[in-house]
Design an enzyme around this catalytic site. Sequence first.
Site, PDB file in Angstrom:
ATOM      1  CG  LEU A  51      -1.391  -5.314  23.880  1.00 61.71           C
ATOM      2  CD1 LEU A  51      -1.062  -4.060  24.949  1.00 61.71           C
ATOM      3  CD2 LEU A  51      -2.728  -5.398  23.431  1.00 61.71           C
ATOM      4  CG  PHE A  93     -11.646 -11.763  15.530  1.00 60.01           C
ATOM      5  CD1 PHE A  93     -12.692 -11.135  15.731  1.00 60.01           C
ATOM      6  CD2 PHE A  93     -11.611 -13.078  14.614  1.00 60.01           C
ATOM      7  CE1 PHE A  93     -13.942 -11.404  15.314  1.00 60.01           C
ATOM      8  CE2 PHE A  93     -12.835 -13.591  14.058  1.00 60.01           C
ATOM      9  CZ  PHE A  93     -14.005 -12.589  14.279  1.00 60.01           C
ATOM     10  CE  LYS A 101      -4.263 -22.817  16.568  1.00 58.40           C
ATOM     11  NZ  LYS A 101      -4.254 -21.941  17.948  1.00 58.40           N
ATOM     12  CE1 TYR A 117      -3.532 -20.123  12.706  1.00 59.37           C
ATOM     13  CE2 TYR A 117      -4.540 -20.943  10.898  1.00 59.37           C
ATOM     14  CZ  TYR A 117      -4.556 -20.410  12.232  1.00 59.37           C
ATOM     15  OH  TYR A 117      -5.821 -20.446  12.966  1.00 59.37           O
ATOM     16  CB  THR A 131      -7.827 -23.561  13.343  1.00 63.51           C
ATOM     17  OG1 THR A 131      -8.161 -23.500  11.987  1.00 63.51           O
ATOM     18  CG2 THR A 131      -6.422 -24.026  13.299  1.00 63.51           C
ATOM     19  CG  ASP A 132     -11.598 -25.169   9.509  1.00 57.53           C
ATOM     20  OD1 ASP A 132     -10.744 -24.456   9.978  1.00 57.53           O
ATOM     21  OD2 ASP A 132     -12.790 -25.049   9.302  1.00 57.53           O
ATOM     22  CD  GLU A 133      -6.833 -22.130   8.222  1.00 56.27           C
ATOM     23  OE1 GLU A 133      -5.806 -22.245   7.555  1.00 56.27           O
ATOM     24  OE2 GLU A 133      -7.731 -21.228   8.441  1.00 56.27           O
TER      25      GLU A 133
HETATM   26  P1  NAD Z   1      -5.725 -12.773  16.514  1.00 56.29           P
HETATM   27  O1  NAD Z   1      -4.682 -12.888  15.333  1.00 56.29           O
HETATM   28  O2  NAD Z   1      -6.815 -11.801  16.100  1.00 56.29           O
HETATM   29  O3  NAD Z   1      -5.182 -12.424  17.812  1.00 56.29           O
HETATM   30  C1  NAD Z   1      -4.142 -13.086  18.614  1.00 56.29           C
HETATM   31  C2  NAD Z   1      -3.940 -12.528  19.844  1.00 56.29           C
HETATM   32  O4  NAD Z   1      -2.873 -13.262  20.422  1.00 56.29           O
HETATM   33  C3  NAD Z   1      -3.565 -11.107  19.724  1.00 56.29           C
HETATM   34  O5  NAD Z   1      -4.271 -10.277  20.621  1.00 56.29           O
HETATM   35  C4  NAD Z   1      -2.092 -11.049  19.970  1.00 56.29           C
HETATM   36  O6  NAD Z   1      -1.587  -9.895  20.695  1.00 56.29           O
HETATM   37  C5  NAD Z   1      -2.106 -12.180  21.106  1.00 56.29           C
HETATM   38  N1  NAD Z   1      -0.801 -12.806  21.044  1.00 56.29           N
HETATM   39  C6  NAD Z   1       0.010 -13.102  20.070  1.00 56.29           C
HETATM   40  N2  NAD Z   1       1.442 -13.630  20.366  1.00 56.29           N
HETATM   41  C7  NAD Z   1       1.265 -13.632  21.797  1.00 56.29           C
HETATM   42  C8  NAD Z   1       2.153 -14.204  22.629  1.00 56.29           C
HETATM   43  N3  NAD Z   1       3.426 -14.608  22.386  1.00 56.29           N
HETATM   44  N4  NAD Z   1       2.000 -13.940  24.194  1.00 56.29           N
HETATM   45  C9  NAD Z   1       0.496 -13.423  24.308  1.00 56.29           C
HETATM   46  N5  NAD Z   1      -0.431 -13.080  23.444  1.00 56.29           N
HETATM   47  C10 NAD Z   1      -0.016 -12.958  22.025  1.00 56.29           C
HETATM   48  O7  NAD Z   1      -6.632 -14.348  16.272  1.00 56.29           O
HETATM   49  P2  NAD Z   1      -8.017 -14.665  16.505  1.00 56.29           P
HETATM   50  O8  NAD Z   1      -8.405 -14.954  14.858  1.00 56.29           O
HETATM   51  O9  NAD Z   1      -8.819 -14.050  17.477  1.00 56.29           O
HETATM   52  O10 NAD Z   1      -7.955 -16.419  16.869  1.00 56.29           O
HETATM   53  C11 NAD Z   1      -7.564 -16.748  18.163  1.00 56.29           C
HETATM   54  C12 NAD Z   1      -7.304 -18.219  18.196  1.00 56.29           C
HETATM   55  O11 NAD Z   1      -8.492 -18.791  17.569  1.00 56.29           O
HETATM   56  C13 NAD Z   1      -5.937 -18.495  17.602  1.00 56.29           C
HETATM   57  O12 NAD Z   1      -5.408 -19.776  18.540  1.00 56.29           O
HETATM   58  C14 NAD Z   1      -6.585 -19.315  16.105  1.00 56.29           C
HETATM   59  O13 NAD Z   1      -5.816 -20.283  15.962  1.00 56.29           O
HETATM   60  C15 NAD Z   1      -7.837 -19.752  16.640  1.00 56.29           C
HETATM   61  N6  NAD Z   1      -8.903 -19.635  15.580  1.00 56.29           N
HETATM   62  C16 NAD Z   1      -9.113 -18.624  14.792  1.00 56.29           C
HETATM   63  C17 NAD Z   1     -10.319 -18.885  13.728  1.00 56.29           C
HETATM   64  C18 NAD Z   1     -10.565 -17.578  12.902  1.00 56.29           C
HETATM   65  O14 NAD Z   1     -11.356 -17.617  12.175  1.00 56.29           O
HETATM   66  N7  NAD Z   1     -10.130 -16.472  13.317  1.00 56.29           N
HETATM   67  C19 NAD Z   1     -10.710 -19.908  13.722  1.00 56.29           C
HETATM   68  C20 NAD Z   1     -10.792 -21.134  14.444  1.00 56.29           C
HETATM   69  C21 NAD Z   1      -9.593 -20.989  15.368  1.00 56.29           C
HETATM   70  P1  TYD Z   2      -8.774 -15.924   5.398  1.00 53.73           P
HETATM   71  O1  TYD Z   2      -9.924 -14.729   6.022  1.00 53.73           O
HETATM   72  O2  TYD Z   2      -7.382 -15.443   5.167  1.00 53.73           O
HETATM   73  O3  TYD Z   2      -8.755 -17.250   6.303  1.00 53.73           O
HETATM   74  P2  TYD Z   2      -8.265 -18.613   5.982  1.00 53.73           P
HETATM   75  O4  TYD Z   2      -7.230 -18.592   4.927  1.00 53.73           O
HETATM   76  O5  TYD Z   2      -7.881 -18.782   7.227  1.00 53.73           O
HETATM   77  O6  TYD Z   2      -9.328 -19.550   5.699  1.00 53.73           O
HETATM   78  O7  TYD Z   2      -9.123 -16.300   4.194  1.00 53.73           O
HETATM   79  C1  TYD Z   2     -10.380 -16.832   3.732  1.00 53.73           C
HETATM   80  C2  TYD Z   2     -10.545 -17.217   2.265  1.00 53.73           C
HETATM   81  O8  TYD Z   2     -10.552 -15.954   1.356  1.00 53.73           O
HETATM   82  C3  TYD Z   2      -9.679 -17.990   1.801  1.00 53.73           C
HETATM   83  O9  TYD Z   2      -9.835 -19.070   1.037  1.00 53.73           O
HETATM   84  C4  TYD Z   2      -8.471 -17.101   1.192  1.00 53.73           C
HETATM   85  C5  TYD Z   2      -9.397 -16.069   0.562  1.00 53.73           C
HETATM   86  N1  TYD Z   2      -9.126 -14.866   0.526  1.00 53.73           N
HETATM   87  C6  TYD Z   2      -8.918 -14.049  -0.769  1.00 53.73           C
HETATM   88  O10 TYD Z   2      -9.596 -14.555  -1.806  1.00 53.73           O
HETATM   89  N2  TYD Z   2      -8.497 -12.589  -0.809  1.00 53.73           N
HETATM   90  C7  TYD Z   2      -7.956 -11.931   0.317  1.00 53.73           C
HETATM   91  O11 TYD Z   2      -7.690 -11.083   0.091  1.00 53.73           O
HETATM   92  C8  TYD Z   2      -7.947 -12.828   1.359  1.00 53.73           C
HETATM   93  C9  TYD Z   2      -7.259 -12.063   2.653  1.00 53.73           C
HETATM   94  C10 TYD Z   2      -8.380 -14.066   1.502  1.00 53.73           C
END
Ligand code: NAD
Ligand code: TYD
Length: 359
Positions: free
Chosen positions: A36, A13, A165, A161, A135-137
């Site tokens: 992938l 993403f 991280k 998770y 992440t902030d988590e």
């Molecule tokens: P995502 O799950 O959408 O994508 C992760 C990607 O990493 C995928 O394309 C997957 O194929 C690849 N991948 C997984 N394992 C792999 C491996 N062993 N080798 C190579 N590639 C691999 O994740 P995202 O939401 O795009 O998050 C990306 C980064 O940002 C992560 O490190 C996540 O912790 C961090 N992050 C995400 C959020 C959020 O809201 N989504 C917020 C803050 C930080």
């Molecule tokens: P999520 O998108 O999984 O992100 P994160 O847990 O990393 O913050 O969830 C965002 C918020 O939404 C979290 O408080 C959990 C809640 N949630 C639901 O209430 N229903 C759902 O089906 C999902 C996937 C998340």
Amino acid sequence: MNNTILVTGGAGFIGSNFVLQWIANADARVVNLDLLTYAGNRRNLQSIEHHSRHVFVHGDICDESFVASLLREHQPRAIVHFAAESHVDRSIAGPAAFIRTNITGTYEMLQQVLRYWQALPEGDQSVFRFVHVSTDEVYGTLLPGEPAFNETTPHAPNSPYAASKASSDMLVRAWHHTYGLPVVTTNCSNNYGPWQFPEKLIPLMVLNALEGKPLPVYGDGLNVRDWLFVEDHCAAIRRVLEDGRIGQTYNIGGNSERSNIDVVTAICDILDELRPDPSIGGRRNLITYVKDRPGHDRRYAIDATKIARELNWVPEQPFESGIRKTIEWYLAHLDWVNDIRTGAYLNWIEQNYAERLAQ
Ligand code: NAD
Ligand code: TYD
């Protein structure tokens, strides 16, 4: 050294949004290493498939000899490390993949990058950067009214998770402190926008609401997240890569705290307007409170004053226009959605929600 950066996880993403933004705005090549997994999708990158500055490489960050040879071959001047397992509910159902990719994978990247960096000529060493995307988590949970997380807030992760991280953040910190590797870490709040896999709250609710399916809100729906439009996050990472101070951490956030129920009702109302459907009626009626996530963090909030002050970055997209844009994007990309709703995706949805919806 080439004018090349290496991105890991650039078919996911945030990574694919970053690579697309990079190709549109920067002049350097990007080598995109991605395993992938279920979360990675080459369709996200279709528009730059044949671009001369984008090289996609299918591979695993845990494969040390493969990573070493990739670094030797492409000689990047920077790494942006996105690759991870990223979904909290999956980490609760099966933590092993999170330990492997997020901890061992980051360790393997650090080791191989360190060897590569140590062998660079001095001038190249000083411009090199390893940007670790986190992440902030990692900071744990806040009560309503508590001050937002800043860069000195101690790590206190609560989910598998978040723990994985937080561990990766610690490894990155240690590789800088001990070996001098020039790292910068970012800790960002919840992202939303195009190309997000529909296991996460916003795309899951958009698609369920569109189809008239139940909208499964965990617990009382009052958990709060800070939402940031993904393109703002990518712009922040580019600023950090350009001018972030070595060894520092930067918090990135959207100044958009919302309860989950407020996010879901906003989605319902926008879809009622854009795609009214008499057979569904008002989509708020689809909201279904379901069994809570174990250990569910109550609130996240980010204090992003450091990155604003030092790097002049602030979020540009307000939540109200960003969520509308995101919904419009999903409505225009239903072919992409249908493509990724494979057997594995359907199995996950069945596993995660069957028991919850039976409450
Ligand atoms: P995502 O799950 O959408 O994508 C992760 C990607 O990493 C995928 O394309 C997957 O194929 C690849 N991948 C997984 N394992 C792999 C491996 N062993 N080798 C190579 N590639 C691999 O994740 P995202 O939401 O795009 O998050 C990306 C980064 O940002 C992560 O490190 C996540 O912790 C961090 N992050 C995400 C959020 C959020 O809201 N989504 C917020 C803050 C930080
Ligand atoms: P999520 O998108 O999984 O992100 P994160 O847990 O990393 O913050 O969830 C965002 C918020 O939404 C979290 O408080 C959990 C809640 N949630 C639901 O209430 N229903 C759902 O089906 C999902 C996937 C998340």
